[in-house]
Design a protein around this motif. Structure first.
Motif, PDB file in Angstrom:
ATOM      1  N   PRO A  86       0.923  -1.147   0.156  1.00  0.00           N
ATOM      2  CA  PRO A  86      -0.046   0.286  -0.357  1.00  0.00           C
ATOM      3  C   PRO A  86       0.828   1.656  -0.141  1.00  0.00           C
ATOM      4  CG  PRO A  86      -0.467  -1.177   1.278  1.00  0.00           C
ATOM      5  CD  PRO A  86       0.385  -2.086   1.378  1.00  0.00           C
ATOM      6  N   LYS A  87       0.723   2.677  -0.411  1.00  0.00           N
ATOM      7  CA  LYS A  87       0.957   3.177  -0.664  1.00  0.00           C
ATOM      8  C   LYS A  87       1.401   4.208   0.504  1.00  0.00           C
ATOM      9  CE  LYS A  87      -1.146   5.589  -4.623  1.00  0.00           C
ATOM     10  NZ  LYS A  87      -2.380   6.621  -5.231  1.00  0.00           N
ATOM     11  N   ASP A  88       1.123   4.059   1.511  1.00  0.00           N
ATOM     12  CA  ASP A  88       0.957   4.813   3.015  1.00  0.00           C
ATOM     13  C   ASP A  88       1.656   3.526   3.912  1.00  0.00           C
ATOM     14  OD1 ASP A  88      -0.786   3.069   3.062  1.00  0.00           O
ATOM     15  OD2 ASP A  88      -2.293   4.492   4.398  1.00  0.00           O
ATOM     16  N   GLN A  89       2.187   2.375   3.283  1.00  0.00           N
ATOM     17  CA  GLN A  89       2.675   1.525   4.121  1.00  0.00           C
ATOM     18  C   GLN A  89       3.970   2.070   5.342  1.00  0.00           C
ATOM     19  OE1 GLN A  89       2.488  -1.932   4.885  1.00  0.00           O
ATOM     20  NE2 GLN A  89       4.020  -1.289   6.289  1.00  0.00           N
ATOM     21  N   VAL A  90       5.226   2.830   4.337  1.00  0.00           N
ATOM     22  CA  VAL A  90       6.427   3.930   5.286  1.00  0.00           C
ATOM     23  C   VAL A  90       6.204   4.422   6.154  1.00  0.00           C
ATOM     24  CG1 VAL A  90       8.433   4.756   4.758  1.00  0.00           C
ATOM     25  CG2 VAL A  90       8.108   3.234   2.847  1.00  0.00           C
ATOM     26  N   ARG A  91       4.750   4.648   5.784  1.00  0.00           N
ATOM     27  CA  ARG A  91       4.101   6.011   6.879  1.00  0.00           C
ATOM     28  C   ARG A  91       3.706   5.289   8.003  1.00  0.00           C
ATOM     29  NH1 ARG A  91       5.675  10.678   8.724  1.00  0.00           N
ATOM     30  NH2 ARG A  91       5.421   9.359  10.509  1.00  0.00           N
ATOM     31  N   GLU A  92       3.262   4.542   8.128  1.00  0.00           N
ATOM     32  CA  GLU A  92       2.801   3.166   8.535  1.00  0.00           C
ATOM     33  C   GLU A  92       3.654   2.435   9.829  1.00  0.00           C
ATOM     34  OE1 GLU A  92      -0.191   0.355   7.263  1.00  0.00           O
ATOM     35  OE2 GLU A  92      -1.346   1.508   6.543  1.00  0.00           O
ATOM     36  N   SER A  93       4.533   2.033   9.183  1.00  0.00           N
ATOM     37  CA  SER A  93       6.000   2.053   9.794  1.00  0.00           C
ATOM     38  C   SER A  93       6.627   2.828  10.577  1.00  0.00           C
ATOM     39  CB  SER A  93       7.048   1.039   8.500  1.00  0.00           C
ATOM     40  OG  SER A  93       6.514  -0.084   7.883  1.00  0.00           O
ATOM     41  N   ILE A  94       6.511   3.617   9.588  1.00  0.00           N
ATOM     42  CA  ILE A  94       7.551   5.257  11.029  1.00  0.00           C
ATOM     43  C   ILE A  94       6.417   5.504  12.279  1.00  0.00           C
ATOM     44  CG2 ILE A  94       7.881   7.494  10.692  1.00  0.00           C
ATOM     45  CD1 ILE A  94       8.666   7.481   7.679  1.00  0.00           C
ATOM     46  N   ASP A  95       5.644   5.878  12.415  1.00  0.00           N
ATOM     47  CA  ASP A  95       3.674   4.980  12.950  1.00  0.00           C
ATOM     48  C   ASP A  95       4.346   4.338  14.182  1.00  0.00           C
ATOM     49  OD1 ASP A  95       3.729   8.224  11.645  1.00  0.00           O
ATOM     50  OD2 ASP A  95       1.647   7.297  11.368  1.00  0.00           O
ATOM     51  N   ARG A  96       3.979   3.418  13.502  1.00  0.00           N
ATOM     52  CA  ARG A  96       4.628   1.880  14.558  1.00  0.00           C
ATOM     53  C   ARG A  96       5.756   2.091  15.583  1.00  0.00           C
ATOM     54  NH1 ARG A  96       3.641  -1.781  10.912  1.00  0.00           N
ATOM     55  NH2 ARG A  96       5.469  -1.872  10.802  1.00  0.00           N
ATOM     56  N   PHE A  97       7.274   2.870  14.392  1.00  0.00           N
ATOM     57  CA  PHE A  97       7.970   2.521  14.519  1.00  0.00           C
ATOM     58  C   PHE A  97       8.529   3.867  15.774  1.00  0.00           C
ATOM     59  CE2 PHE A  97       9.903  -0.082  11.214  1.00  0.00           C
ATOM     60  CZ  PHE A  97      10.108  -1.445  12.500  1.00  0.00           C
ATOM     61  N   ASP A  98       7.613   4.936  15.686  1.00  0.00           N
ATOM     62  CA  ASP A  98       7.690   6.547  17.030  1.00  0.00           C
ATOM     63  C   ASP A  98       7.233   5.319  18.438  1.00  0.00           C
ATOM     64  OD1 ASP A  98       8.574   8.882  17.187  1.00  0.00           O
ATOM     65  OD2 ASP A  98       6.228   9.896  16.513  1.00  0.00           O
ATOM     66  N   LYS A  99       6.336   5.006  17.666  1.00  0.00           N
ATOM     67  CA  LYS A  99       5.581   4.318  19.141  1.00  0.00           C
ATOM     68  C   LYS A  99       6.549   3.278  19.858  1.00  0.00           C
ATOM     69  CE  LYS A  99       0.906   5.674  17.718  1.00  0.00           C
ATOM     70  NZ  LYS A  99      -0.075   4.335  16.317  1.00  0.00           N
ATOM     71  N   ALA A 100       6.798   2.619  19.623  1.00  0.00           N
ATOM     72  CA  ALA A 100       7.723   1.692  20.010  1.00  0.00           C
ATOM     73  C   ALA A 100       8.929   2.227  20.600  1.00  0.00           C
ATOM     74  CB  ALA A 100       8.103   1.058  18.872  1.00  0.00           C
ATOM     75  N   LEU A 101       9.231   3.240  20.118  1.00  0.00           N
ATOM     76  CA  LEU A 101      10.898   3.972  20.650  1.00  0.00           C
ATOM     77  C   LEU A 101      10.405   4.840  21.620  1.00  0.00           C
ATOM     78  CD1 LEU A 101      13.741   4.405  19.949  1.00  0.00           C
ATOM     79  CD2 LEU A 101      12.953   6.611  18.330  1.00  0.00           C
ATOM     80  N   LYS A 102       9.362   5.828  21.544  1.00  0.00           N
ATOM     81  CA  LYS A 102       8.995   6.398  22.478  1.00  0.00           C
ATOM     82  C   LYS A 102       8.560   5.731  23.777  1.00  0.00           C
ATOM     83  CE  LYS A 102       6.757  10.524  20.454  1.00  0.00           C
ATOM     84  NZ  LYS A 102       7.423  10.369  19.736  1.00  0.00           N
ATOM     85  N   LYS A 103       8.077   4.244  24.023  1.00  0.00           N
ATOM     86  CA  LYS A 103       7.930   3.688  25.196  1.00  0.00           C
ATOM     87  C   LYS A 103       9.212   2.923  24.767  1.00  0.00           C
ATOM     88  CE  LYS A 103       4.937  -0.523  26.389  1.00  0.00           C
ATOM     89  NZ  LYS A 103       3.829  -1.708  25.111  1.00  0.00           N
ATOM     90  N   ALA A 104      10.288   2.746  24.755  1.00  0.00           N
ATOM     91  CA  ALA A 104      11.253   2.183  25.623  1.00  0.00           C
ATOM     92  C   ALA A 104      12.349   3.411  25.312  1.00  0.00           C
ATOM     93  CB  ALA A 104      12.793   0.899  23.562  1.00  0.00           C
ATOM     94  N   MET A 105      11.957   4.030  25.459  1.00  0.00           N
ATOM     95  CA  MET A 105      12.757   5.749  26.356  1.00  0.00           C
ATOM     96  C   MET A 105      12.797   5.606  27.707  1.00  0.00           C
ATOM     97  SD  MET A 105      15.301   6.168  23.406  1.00  0.00           S
ATOM     98  CE  MET A 105      14.746   4.817  23.323  1.00  0.00           C
ATOM     99  N   PRO A 106      14.632   4.934  28.586  1.00  0.00           N
ATOM    100  CA  PRO A 106      13.716   5.399  30.422  1.00  0.00           C
ATOM    101  C   PRO A 106      13.486   7.285  29.972  1.00  0.00           C
ATOM    102  CG  PRO A 106      15.091   5.589  28.991  1.00  0.00           C
ATOM    103  CD  PRO A 106      15.055   5.736  27.576  1.00  0.00           C
ATOM    104  N   SER A 107      13.506   7.453  29.912  1.00  0.00           N
ATOM    105  CA  SER A 107      13.037   9.049  30.353  1.00  0.00           C
ATOM    106  C   SER A 107      12.064   9.779  29.246  1.00  0.00           C
ATOM    107  CB  SER A 107      14.217  10.756  30.238  1.00  0.00           C
ATOM    108  OG  SER A 107      13.988  11.580  30.268  1.00  0.00           O
ATOM    109  N   ASP A 108      11.116  11.096  29.786  1.00  0.00           N
ATOM    110  CA  ASP A 108      10.852  12.163  28.816  1.00  0.00           C
ATOM    111  C   ASP A 108      11.344  12.869  27.973  1.00  0.00           C
ATOM    112  OD1 ASP A 108       8.280  11.035  29.614  1.00  0.00           O
ATOM    113  OD2 ASP A 108       7.357  11.903  31.141  1.00  0.00           O
ATOM    114  N   ASN A 109      12.661  13.346  28.919  1.00  0.00           N
ATOM    115  CA  ASN A 109      13.571  14.647  28.066  1.00  0.00           C
ATOM    116  C   ASN A 109      14.502  14.228  26.709  1.00  0.00           C
ATOM    117  OD1 ASN A 109      12.719  15.666  30.430  1.00  0.00           O
ATOM    118  ND2 ASN A 109      14.923  14.663  31.571  1.00  0.00           N
ATOM    119  N   ILE A 110      14.318  12.480  26.417  1.00  0.00           N
ATOM    120  CA  ILE A 110      15.084  11.649  25.068  1.00  0.00           C
ATOM    121  C   ILE A 110      13.592  12.343  23.831  1.00  0.00           C
ATOM    122  CG2 ILE A 110      15.922   9.932  24.083  1.00  0.00           C
ATOM    123  CD1 ILE A 110      16.293   9.164  26.788  1.00  0.00           C
TER     124      ILE A 110
END
Length: 134
Positions: free
Chosen positions: A52-76
């Motif tokens: 689908p055209k928005d596959q990369v955008r969906e992957s970016i959004d999914r990784f962004d959520k996972a990355l935010k969740k994995a960070m130990p601090s809100d200052n990152i």
């Protein structure tokens, strides 16, 4: 001490970046900024037509959520973008005036020695200090 540190993290190593973050925190000036960047590789055009055209955008959004969740601090600050890993990290560092990049060097096999790794290319071409963790 560095004022603006970048920690590039491969999407498949989001949960394995504790050592990078620890090193970056120790090198960071008290009023400094710490950014984590993950690069999602774009699909080649001959493959992309099957998704689908928005596959990369969906992957970016999914990784962004996972990355935010994995960070130990809100200052990152977290950033997820698409592109070629090495070029994107180097361009992002230049554009955002990064003065230190803390990158992990995963122990590669023979193919890594022949082809070179993202960490090795960042070390060779970065216009700022680079700390490599093994």
């Amino acid at each position: 001490m560095y004022k603006n540190i970048l920690v590039p993290v491969a999407p498949d190593h989001i949960n394995d970046c504790e050592a990078q973050l620890d090193a970056a925190q120790r090198l960071l000036a008290p009023d400094g900024n710490l950014s984590v960047l993950s690069v999602v590789e774009e699909l080649p055009s001959y493959v992309g037509s099957y998704f689908p055209k928005d596959q990369v955008r969906e992957s970016i959004d999914r990784f962004d959520k996972a990355l935010k969740k994995a960070m130990p601090s809100d200052n990152i600050e977290t950033h997820v973008v698409s592109g070629h890993p090495t070029n994107t990290v180097l361009n992002w560092a230049n554009k955002n005036r990064v003065d230190c990049i803390v990158v992990a060097s995963h122990r590669a096999g023979l193919s890594g020695l022949l082809l070179g790794s993202t960490a090795a290319r960042v070390v060779r071409h970065a216009k700022c200090s680079v700390v490599v963790l093994r």
